[in-house]
Each structure stands twice: as structure tokens, then as C-alpha cells.
Design a protein around this motif. Structure first.
Motif, PDB file in Angstrom:
ATOM      1  N   ASN A 187      26.113  72.325  39.338  1.00 52.79           N
ATOM      2  CA  ASN A 187      26.174  71.968  40.635  1.00 52.79           C
ATOM      3  C   ASN A 187      27.108  72.672  41.316  1.00 52.79           C
ATOM      4  N   THR A 188      28.492  72.604  41.065  1.00 53.56           N
ATOM      5  CA  THR A 188      29.612  72.924  41.754  1.00 53.56           C
ATOM      6  C   THR A 188      29.468  74.516  41.766  1.00 53.56           C
ATOM      7  N   ALA A 189      29.143  75.350  40.860  1.00 54.19           N
ATOM      8  CA  ALA A 189      28.664  76.775  40.715  1.00 54.19           C
ATOM      9  C   ALA A 189      27.676  76.989  41.774  1.00 54.19           C
ATOM     10  N   THR A 190      26.685  76.351  41.859  1.00 51.67           N
ATOM     11  CA  THR A 190      25.378  76.422  42.815  1.00 51.67           C
ATOM     12  C   THR A 190      26.053  76.451  44.130  1.00 51.67           C
ATOM     13  N   ARG A 191      26.608  75.399  44.454  1.00 53.99           N
ATOM     14  CA  ARG A 191      27.195  75.261  45.773  1.00 53.99           C
ATOM     15  C   ARG A 191      28.110  76.392  46.023  1.00 53.99           C
ATOM     16  N   LEU A 192      29.234  76.792  45.234  1.00 52.59           N
ATOM     17  CA  LEU A 192      30.092  77.802  45.484  1.00 52.59           C
ATOM     18  C   LEU A 192      28.844  79.149  45.856  1.00 52.59           C
ATOM     19  N   PHE A 193      28.154  79.353  44.870  1.00 53.34           N
ATOM     20  CA  PHE A 193      27.320  80.602  45.143  1.00 53.34           C
ATOM     21  C   PHE A 193      26.593  80.520  46.476  1.00 53.34           C
ATOM     22  N   ARG A 194      26.163  79.564  46.820  1.00 52.02           N
ATOM     23  CA  ARG A 194      25.293  79.459  48.335  1.00 52.02           C
ATOM     24  C   ARG A 194      26.429  79.621  49.298  1.00 52.02           C
ATOM     25  N   GLU A 195      27.794  79.056  49.502  1.00 47.63           N
ATOM     26  CA  GLU A 195      28.560  78.970  50.340  1.00 47.63           C
ATOM     27  C   GLU A 195      29.376  80.224  50.491  1.00 47.63           C
ATOM     28  N   PHE A 196      29.790  80.905  49.386  1.00 50.77           N
ATOM     29  CA  PHE A 196      30.473  82.267  49.526  1.00 50.77           C
ATOM     30  C   PHE A 196      29.747  83.312  49.111  1.00 50.77           C
ATOM     31  N   GLY A 197      28.675  83.290  48.261  1.00 51.55           N
ATOM     32  CA  GLY A 197      27.771  84.380  47.660  1.00 51.55           C
ATOM     33  C   GLY A 197      28.378  84.578  46.371  1.00 51.55           C
ATOM     34  N   TYR A 198      27.322  84.942  45.600  1.00 52.48           N
ATOM     35  CA  TYR A 198      27.740  85.335  44.003  1.00 52.48           C
ATOM     36  C   TYR A 198      28.822  86.301  43.804  1.00 52.48           C
ATOM     37  N   TYR A 199      29.013  87.348  44.586  1.00 50.66           N
ATOM     38  CA  TYR A 199      30.146  88.270  44.073  1.00 50.66           C
ATOM     39  C   TYR A 199      31.542  87.757  44.476  1.00 50.66           C
ATOM     40  N   ASP A 200      31.592  86.558  45.350  1.00 53.72           N
ATOM     41  CA  ASP A 200      32.975  86.201  45.926  1.00 53.72           C
ATOM     42  C   ASP A 200      33.239  85.063  44.987  1.00 53.72           C
ATOM     43  N   VAL A 201      32.660  84.496  44.060  1.00 57.77           N
ATOM     44  CA  VAL A 201      32.892  83.302  43.303  1.00 57.77           C
ATOM     45  C   VAL A 201      33.405  83.751  41.586  1.00 57.77           C
ATOM     46  N   SER A 202      34.617  83.352  41.606  1.00 58.23           N
ATOM     47  CA  SER A 202      35.116  83.713  40.276  1.00 58.23           C
ATOM     48  C   SER A 202      34.737  82.562  39.027  1.00 58.23           C
ATOM     49  N   MET A 203      34.896  82.799  37.886  1.00 56.41           N
ATOM     50  CA  MET A 203      34.794  81.490  36.907  1.00 56.41           C
ATOM     51  C   MET A 203      36.213  80.647  37.142  1.00 56.41           C
ATOM     52  N   ASP A 204      37.330  81.164  37.663  1.00 57.26           N
ATOM     53  CA  ASP A 204      38.392  80.354  38.013  1.00 57.26           C
ATOM     54  C   ASP A 204      37.957  79.480  39.186  1.00 57.26           C
ATOM     55  N   ASP A 205      37.301  79.906  40.108  1.00 51.13           N
ATOM     56  CA  ASP A 205      37.118  78.938  41.412  1.00 51.13           C
ATOM     57  C   ASP A 205      36.231  77.936  40.867  1.00 51.13           C
ATOM     58  N   ILE A 206      35.027  78.267  40.042  1.00 55.85           N
ATOM     59  CA  ILE A 206      34.000  77.260  39.559  1.00 55.85           C
ATOM     60  C   ILE A 206      34.886  76.272  38.926  1.00 55.85           C
ATOM     61  N   ALA A 207      35.773  76.497  37.676  1.00 59.30           N
ATOM     62  CA  ALA A 207      36.591  75.538  36.978  1.00 59.30           C
ATOM     63  C   ALA A 207      37.416  74.620  37.829  1.00 59.30           C
ATOM     64  N   GLU A 208      37.959  75.419  38.830  1.00 67.15           N
ATOM     65  CA  GLU A 208      38.990  74.869  39.815  1.00 67.15           C
ATOM     66  C   GLU A 208      38.245  73.622  40.498  1.00 67.15           C
TER      67      GLU A 208
END
Length: 66
Positions: A2-23
Motif C-alpha cells: 500500500n505504501t508503494a502504491t501511494r508513493l507511485f500515485r503521488e510521485f510517479g513510478y520513476y521518482d520513487v526508489s526502493m529506499d523511499d518505499i522502505a522508509e
């Protein structure tokens, strides 16, 4: 996921790193990689399997607006 989905929606796939998702998920980066090889694998897993008509099991084509 869910966190990854939220980040992808907000910032776009190319602007989200695995570090961002983990954090944002409150886990370590190795924990994320233990479950997903990369962000693409996570996105594909989140999208789920596709039916022949292009819908997913959780969102049948009849629910989509055209």
C-alpha cells in the motif's frame, strides 16, 4: 505494498526508489528486497494478474468506466 502504491500515485513510478518505499513503510531496504527484486516487480505484483479482457481479479472490467 500500500505504501508503494501511494508513493507511485503521488510521485510517479520513476521518482520513487526502493529506499523511499522502505522508509515510508517503516522497514529496512533489505526487507523490501527480500520480497521484491525491484520496484517494477513490486508494481507488477500490486497490479495483480490480468484477465483476458484486461481487468484484474479485484477490478472486473464491468466496474471500470470507459
Amino acid at each position: 505494498m500500500n505504501t508503494a502504491t501511494r508513493l507511485f500515485r503521488e510521485f510517479g513510478y520513476y521518482d520513487v526508489s526502493m529506499d523511499d518505499i522502505a522508509e515510508m513503510a517503516g522497514v529496512t531496504v533489505p526487507t523490501v528486497y527480500a520480497h521484491f527484486a525491484d520496484a517494477a516487480a513490486l508494481l507488477i505484483e500490486r497490479a495483480g494478474p490480468r484477465e483476458p479482457d484486461g481487468s484484474t481479479k479485484s477490478s472486473p472490467a464491468r466496474w471500470r468506466t470507459r
